[in-house]
Enzyme design. Structure first.
Site, mmCIF file in Angstrom:
data_model
loop_
_atom_site.group_PDB
_atom_site.id
_atom_site.type_symbol
_atom_site.label_atom_id
_atom_site.label_comp_id
_atom_site.label_asym_id
_atom_site.label_seq_id
_atom_site.Cartn_x
_atom_site.Cartn_y
_atom_site.Cartn_z
ATOM 1 N N HIS A 66 0.818 -1.202 0.125
ATOM 2 C CA HIS A 66 0.031 -0.009 -0.077
ATOM 3 C C HIS A 66 0.726 1.441 -0.212
ATOM 4 C CE1 HIS A 66 -3.483 -2.538 0.729
ATOM 5 N NE2 HIS A 66 -2.568 -3.195 1.689
ATOM 6 N N HIS A 95 6.038 6.160 7.256
ATOM 7 C CA HIS A 95 5.293 5.628 6.013
ATOM 8 C C HIS A 95 4.606 6.621 5.486
ATOM 9 C CE1 HIS A 95 2.141 4.987 8.912
ATOM 10 N NE2 HIS A 95 1.193 5.264 7.906
ATOM 11 N N HIS A 97 1.482 7.879 2.481
ATOM 12 C CA HIS A 97 0.295 7.861 1.768
ATOM 13 C C HIS A 97 0.299 8.612 0.565
ATOM 14 C CE1 HIS A 97 -1.622 5.218 5.115
ATOM 15 N NE2 HIS A 97 -0.907 6.021 5.963
ATOM 16 N N GLU A 107 -4.586 11.680 3.546
ATOM 17 C CA GLU A 107 -5.573 10.931 3.988
ATOM 18 C C GLU A 107 -6.481 11.860 4.813
ATOM 19 O OE1 GLU A 107 -4.828 6.602 4.489
ATOM 20 O OE2 GLU A 107 -4.032 7.138 6.113
ATOM 21 N N HIS A 120 3.589 9.862 7.798
ATOM 22 C CA HIS A 120 3.083 9.502 9.013
ATOM 23 C C HIS A 120 4.156 9.045 10.015
ATOM 24 C CE1 HIS A 120 -1.359 8.729 7.820
ATOM 25 N NE2 HIS A 120 -1.090 10.051 8.048
ATOM 26 N N THR A 202 -5.270 4.252 10.317
ATOM 27 C CA THR A 202 -6.011 4.504 8.944
ATOM 28 C C THR A 202 -6.228 3.383 8.076
ATOM 29 O OG1 THR A 202 -4.192 5.511 7.526
ATOM 30 C CG2 THR A 202 -5.302 7.117 9.170
#
Ligand code: GRE
Ligand code: ZN
Length: 229
Positions: A66, A95, A97, A107, A120, A202
């Site tokens: 992901h 990490h 997103h 997010e 994050h 999340t």
């Protein structure tokens, strides 16, 4: 539901709660941050949020399927103050997103607007708990710093140290060593204003264990740095 969670209509957030009951809870993240409703809290001003990280070499980066994740357990790091009460939190991993295009990917959103991506920095409460896994079972177990990515002309040198490894981990489960020394301090924006609220992981299992601290000011990265797939 498909065998694995994801972000498509058949396995995305709307159906996560079928397999991960906590995803149906009342303090789920991410949220849209309404700047007109958010209030300022003078108690937070009194005990400033402070962080102290170590520069780290020999970090390992993993393709989670992901996105990427860097495991960075730092027993010498400290995040404290602000909304964290008397407890001390230490860095465990960070990490990112991002989305299909730089028009989306963060997010959290701010007044309905998405940023191109979101970093994050995940910390756990070492004052109350013995391990990251134990902390993730408690409402004050984790503290996550969220940093938005905005697309601009200037590349971010620290992010580039990460992006330059991604061609080696194109597939889920692959990992490699980061050749450069990383100082997590350099990921944070220069303006240190933030929004905070009580939320969750999340991604499944969506544990409701996160004190969120989302920086108001984004950091700038280039289009190439954030649309890497
Ligand atoms: C995630 O999986 O995205 C995640 C964590 C831990 C804390 C916050 C978060 O694994 O978003
Ligand atoms: Zn995350």
């Amino acid at each position: 539901m498909a065998a694995e969670w994801g972000y498509s209509p058949t396995n995305g957030p709307d159906v996560w709660a079928r397999l991960f009951p906590q995803a149906g809870g009342a303090r789920q993240s991410p949220v849209d941050i309404c700047t007109s409703i958010a209030s300022s809290d003078s108690n937070l001003e009194m005990k400033k949020l402070t962080f102290a990280y170590e520069s780290q070499s020999d970090l390992r980066i993993l393709n989670t399927g992901h996105g990427w994740k860097v495991e960075a357990p730092q027993s010498g790091s400290r995040l404290e103050g602000g909304p964290l009460g008397e407890d001390i939190y230490q860095l465990e991993q960070f990490h990112c997103h991002w989305g299909e295009t730089s028009a989306e990917g963060s997010e959290h959103t701010v007044d309905g607007r998405a940023y191109a991506g979101e970093l994050h920095l995940v910390h756990w409460n070492t004052t109350k708990y013995q391990s990251f896994a134990e902390a993730a079972q408690h409402p004050d177990g984790l503290a996550v710093l969220g940093v938005f990515f905005d697309v601009g002309n200037e590349s971010n040198d620290e992010i580039e140290k990460i992006v330059s490894t991604l061609s080696e981990i194109k597939f889920k489960g692959q990992f490699t060593d980061i050749p450069d020394v990383i100082d997590p301090t350099t990921f944070l924006p220069s303006g240190l204003g933030y929004w905070t609220y009580l939320g969750s992981l999340t991604t499944p299992p969506c544990n409701e264990c996160v004190i969120w601290i989302v920086y108001k000011e984004p950091i700038t990265v280039t289009e190439e740095q954030v649309t890497y797939h």
